[in-house]
Design a protein around this motif. Structure first.
Motif, PDB file in Angstrom:
ATOM      1  N   TRP A 243       0.655  -1.165  -0.125  1.00 10.26           N
ATOM      2  CA  TRP A 243       0.049   0.094  -0.002  1.00 10.26           C
ATOM      3  C   TRP A 243       0.860   1.058  -0.046  1.00 10.26           C
ATOM      4  CZ3 TRP A 243      -5.166   0.504  -0.761  1.00 10.26           C
ATOM      5  CH2 TRP A 243      -5.859  -0.563  -0.584  1.00 10.26           C
ATOM      6  N   GLY A 244       0.402   2.294  -0.736  1.00 16.06           N
ATOM      7  CA  GLY A 244       1.102   3.382  -0.794  1.00 16.06           C
ATOM      8  C   GLY A 244       1.973   3.362  -2.010  1.00 16.06           C
ATOM      9  N   TRP A 245       3.102   2.611  -1.990  1.00 20.41           N
ATOM     10  CA  TRP A 245       3.911   2.435  -3.020  1.00 20.41           C
ATOM     11  C   TRP A 245       3.209   2.133  -4.484  1.00 20.41           C
ATOM     12  CZ3 TRP A 245       8.084   4.762  -1.792  1.00 20.41           C
ATOM     13  CH2 TRP A 245       8.744   4.051  -0.623  1.00 20.41           C
ATOM     14  N   ARG A 246       2.172   1.244  -4.376  1.00 23.31           N
ATOM     15  CA  ARG A 246       1.480   0.843  -5.676  1.00 23.31           C
ATOM     16  C   ARG A 246       0.641   1.838  -5.938  1.00 23.31           C
ATOM     17  NH1 ARG A 246      -1.750  -3.251  -3.656  1.00 23.31           N
ATOM     18  NH2 ARG A 246      -2.927  -1.478  -2.617  1.00 23.31           N
ATOM     19  N   GLU A 247       0.214   2.844  -5.024  1.00 22.28           N
ATOM     20  CA  GLU A 247      -0.754   3.739  -5.617  1.00 22.28           C
ATOM     21  C   GLU A 247       0.119   5.004  -6.217  1.00 22.28           C
ATOM     22  OE1 GLU A 247      -2.875   1.202  -3.752  1.00 22.28           O
ATOM     23  OE2 GLU A 247      -1.238   2.094  -2.422  1.00 22.28           O
ATOM     24  N   GLY A 248       1.457   5.254  -5.634  1.00 27.00           N
ATOM     25  CA  GLY A 248       2.125   6.177  -6.209  1.00 27.00           C
ATOM     26  C   GLY A 248       2.669   5.727  -7.696  1.00 27.00           C
ATOM     27  N   ALA A 249       2.848   4.462  -7.761  1.00 31.93           N
ATOM     28  CA  ALA A 249       3.174   3.869  -9.150  1.00 31.93           C
ATOM     29  C   ALA A 249       2.258   4.206 -10.253  1.00 31.93           C
ATOM     30  CB  ALA A 249       3.564   2.508  -8.997  1.00 31.93           C
ATOM     31  N   ALA A 250       0.886   3.576  -9.821  1.00 31.26           N
ATOM     32  CA  ALA A 250      -0.201   3.796 -10.569  1.00 31.26           C
ATOM     33  C   ALA A 250      -0.426   5.172 -11.041  1.00 31.26           C
ATOM     34  CB  ALA A 250      -1.359   3.233  -9.984  1.00 31.26           C
ATOM     35  N   ALA A 251      -0.379   6.278 -10.100  1.00 28.86           N
ATOM     36  CA  ALA A 251      -0.703   7.698 -10.387  1.00 28.86           C
ATOM     37  C   ALA A 251       0.226   7.926 -11.374  1.00 28.86           C
ATOM     38  CB  ALA A 251      -0.599   8.419  -9.080  1.00 28.86           C
ATOM     39  N   ALA A 252       1.673   7.669 -11.288  1.00 30.23           N
ATOM     40  CA  ALA A 252       2.800   7.812 -12.128  1.00 30.23           C
ATOM     41  C   ALA A 252       2.693   7.340 -13.635  1.00 30.23           C
ATOM     42  CB  ALA A 252       4.129   7.640 -11.547  1.00 30.23           C
ATOM     43  N   LEU A 253       2.055   6.095 -13.656  1.00 31.87           N
ATOM     44  CA  LEU A 253       2.251   5.312 -15.051  1.00 31.87           C
ATOM     45  C   LEU A 253       1.051   5.295 -15.747  1.00 31.87           C
ATOM     46  CD1 LEU A 253       4.131   2.242 -13.491  1.00 31.87           C
ATOM     47  CD2 LEU A 253       5.124   4.148 -15.088  1.00 31.87           C
ATOM     48  N   PHE A 254      -0.076   5.682 -15.027  1.00 29.53           N
ATOM     49  CA  PHE A 254      -1.515   5.807 -15.826  1.00 29.53           C
ATOM     50  C   PHE A 254      -1.401   6.825 -16.897  1.00 29.53           C
ATOM     51  CE2 PHE A 254      -5.445   3.460 -14.497  1.00 29.53           C
ATOM     52  CZ  PHE A 254      -4.688   2.301 -14.029  1.00 29.53           C
ATOM     53  N   PRO A 255      -0.639   7.888 -16.953  1.00 27.47           N
ATOM     54  CA  PRO A 255      -0.429   8.796 -18.137  1.00 27.47           C
ATOM     55  C   PRO A 255       0.038   8.204 -19.132  1.00 27.47           C
ATOM     56  CG  PRO A 255       0.078   9.787 -16.193  1.00 27.47           C
ATOM     57  CD  PRO A 255      -0.078   8.440 -15.683  1.00 27.47           C
ATOM     58  N   ILE A 256       0.811   6.937 -19.069  1.00 34.29           N
ATOM     59  CA  ILE A 256       1.464   6.457 -20.386  1.00 34.29           C
ATOM     60  C   ILE A 256       0.203   5.646 -21.111  1.00 34.29           C
ATOM     61  CG2 ILE A 256       2.766   4.484 -21.020  1.00 34.29           C
ATOM     62  CD1 ILE A 256       4.417   4.834 -18.814  1.00 34.29           C
ATOM     63  N   ALA A 257      -0.810   5.132 -20.537  1.00 31.68           N
ATOM     64  CA  ALA A 257      -1.951   4.707 -20.904  1.00 31.68           C
ATOM     65  C   ALA A 257      -3.181   5.741 -21.448  1.00 31.68           C
ATOM     66  CB  ALA A 257      -2.749   3.703 -20.247  1.00 31.68           C
ATOM     67  N   GLY A 258      -2.710   7.175 -21.268  1.00 29.71           N
ATOM     68  CA  GLY A 258      -3.710   8.005 -21.673  1.00 29.71           C
ATOM     69  C   GLY A 258      -4.676   8.528 -20.779  1.00 29.71           C
ATOM     70  N   LEU A 259      -4.433   7.932 -19.426  1.00 28.71           N
ATOM     71  CA  LEU A 259      -5.422   8.178 -18.176  1.00 28.71           C
ATOM     72  C   LEU A 259      -4.679   9.093 -17.208  1.00 28.71           C
ATOM     73  CD1 LEU A 259      -6.661   4.619 -17.973  1.00 28.71           C
ATOM     74  CD2 LEU A 259      -7.935   6.404 -18.945  1.00 28.71           C
ATOM     75  N   ASP A 260      -5.661   9.920 -16.327  1.00 29.21           N
ATOM     76  CA  ASP A 260      -4.892  10.884 -15.535  1.00 29.21           C
ATOM     77  C   ASP A 260      -4.347   9.983 -14.248  1.00 29.21           C
ATOM     78  OD1 ASP A 260      -7.083  10.430 -13.809  1.00 29.21           O
ATOM     79  OD2 ASP A 260      -8.444  12.073 -14.949  1.00 29.21           O
ATOM     80  N   ALA A 261      -3.984  10.850 -13.463  1.00 25.93           N
ATOM     81  CA  ALA A 261      -3.185  10.283 -11.960  1.00 25.93           C
ATOM     82  C   ALA A 261      -4.277   9.934 -11.182  1.00 25.93           C
ATOM     83  CB  ALA A 261      -2.298  11.207 -11.604  1.00 25.93           C
ATOM     84  N   GLY A 262      -5.236  10.552 -11.337  1.00 22.85           N
ATOM     85  CA  GLY A 262      -6.314  10.458 -10.380  1.00 22.85           C
ATOM     86  C   GLY A 262      -7.241   8.934 -10.688  1.00 22.85           C
ATOM     87  N   ALA A 263      -7.137   8.637 -12.212  1.00 26.97           N
ATOM     88  CA  ALA A 263      -7.695   7.141 -12.386  1.00 26.97           C
ATOM     89  C   ALA A 263      -6.856   6.181 -11.927  1.00 26.97           C
ATOM     90  CB  ALA A 263      -7.863   7.266 -14.042  1.00 26.97           C
ATOM     91  N   GLY A 264      -5.513   6.183 -12.143  1.00 30.30           N
ATOM     92  CA  GLY A 264      -4.482   5.339 -11.720  1.00 30.30           C
ATOM     93  C   GLY A 264      -4.683   5.055 -10.162  1.00 30.30           C
ATOM     94  N   LEU A 265      -4.838   6.084  -9.494  1.00 36.98           N
ATOM     95  CA  LEU A 265      -4.893   6.168  -7.864  1.00 36.98           C
ATOM     96  C   LEU A 265      -6.207   5.262  -7.532  1.00 36.98           C
ATOM     97  CD1 LEU A 265      -3.846   6.998  -5.175  1.00 36.98           C
ATOM     98  CD2 LEU A 265      -4.985   9.181  -5.407  1.00 36.98           C
TER      99      LEU A 265
END
Length: 307
Positions: A245-267
């Motif tokens: 927890w925490g590390w996964r959310e940070g990584a998702a927020a950082a990497l989701f823009p690669i898929a054209g999605l915003d950080a909030g969607a990744g979080l």
């Protein structure tokens, strides 16, 4: 250290909510689609069952008697402990101790470590396939190979996994040590089954993250998911956390823009995945409650830990 592992995830998630669109992420969590949530739950339970089967095959190859029903029970218990206690490996250590039977603890530990290593190799192959798809373009690959993107991904991963295992585990000159011999016996000696199971588990795990993303109101393309989801889940291996927890959310927020999605969607997707992962591990709590009532099969082992 325990307090740090409990507080750090909360701090990291709070930081992600502050940096990303926290209100949007929280609203997504309030509007979760139950159908996609149930699909995620089913996929994660399938991952646990297949992982238990992979562990059983690995243990059997190393000479340990591990019935399938016991492997499933122990794997659920390990998942629950890993999900709820700091460190992320206490459950695996416990299942190694309980599965040793009359054999050496080192052999039981090898079975657990090698089973997890095979899982990481499978996930790496999926990530590599996703990178190739992203760089080359799925339409172009389909024209060259004659396979659609949905078929090319598992085909490529299945083709590369045995080679990767062979490169990592091939014996050097001289006498192989105990761990190398164990890897050769359990993984290379049973590579078709190990490759198929590891690939299936990795693909189902990525699919579970995709359905968790759908549950939170976003759509993650499967080709890009193959690349970024393994990287997101790899962040869970970082220390000072509970179940990543925490590390996964940070990584998702950082990497989701690669898929054209915003950080909030990744979080939101990552939190959804984490919550459903905890629900998927809940059968382990039931097995833990029943465990003290089960008599150990052998007197050899950890006396305070019933079978």
């Amino acid at each position: 250290m325990s307090a740090l592992r409990l507080c750090l995830p909360l701090a990291l998630i709070g930081l992600c909510l502050w940096l990303a669109d926290g209100r949007e992420a929280l609203q997504r969590l309030l509007d979760l689609a139950p159908g996609w949530g149930l699909a995620t739950l089913g996929l994660l339970n399938a991952v646990t069952l297949l992982s238990a089967l992979r562990w059983q095959r690995t243990a059997k190859a190393l000479g340990l008697d591990l019935p399938r029903s016991e492997a499933v029970r122990e794997y659920y218990m390990a998942q629950f402990v890993n999900q709820t206690l700091p460190g992320g490996v206490l459950g695996d250590a416990a299942r190694a101790a309980r599965s040793r039977r009359s054999g050496p603890l080192s052999r039981a530990a090898q079975a657990v470590v090698l089973e997890r290593a095979a899982g990481q190799a499978g996930m790496a192959m999926v990530a590599l396939s996703g990178a190739v798809l992203l760089l080359a373009g799925s339409d172009r690959l389909a024209q060259v190979t004659g396979l659609s993107a949905s078929l090319w991904l598992p085909a490529a991963a299945l083709a590369m996994l045995p080679g990767a295992l062979a490169l990592l585990l091939a014996s050097r000159r001289g006498r192989a040590n105990g761990w190398r011999r164990a890897a050769q016996t359990a993984l290379l000696g049973d590579w078709p089954a190990q490759a198929a199971l590891s690939l299936a588990i990795a693909v189902l795990t990525v699919a579970a993250f995709v359905t968790a993303t759908l549950a939170s109101g976003s759509q993650l393309p499967i080709g890009k998911a193959a690349l970024i989801v393994p990287l997101i889940l790899a962040a869970m291996l970082l220390p000072a956390s509970v179940a990543g927890w925490g590390w996964r959310e940070g990584a998702a927020a950082a990497l989701f823009p690669i898929a054209g999605l915003d950080a909030g969607a990744g979080l939101a997707a990552s939190i959804t995945f984490g919550l459903i992962s905890l629900c998927a591990a809940l059968p382990g709590a039931f097995f833990l409650r029943r465990a003290p009532q089960t008599a150990p099969r052998t007197s050899v082992g950890i006396a305070s830990t019933p079978d």
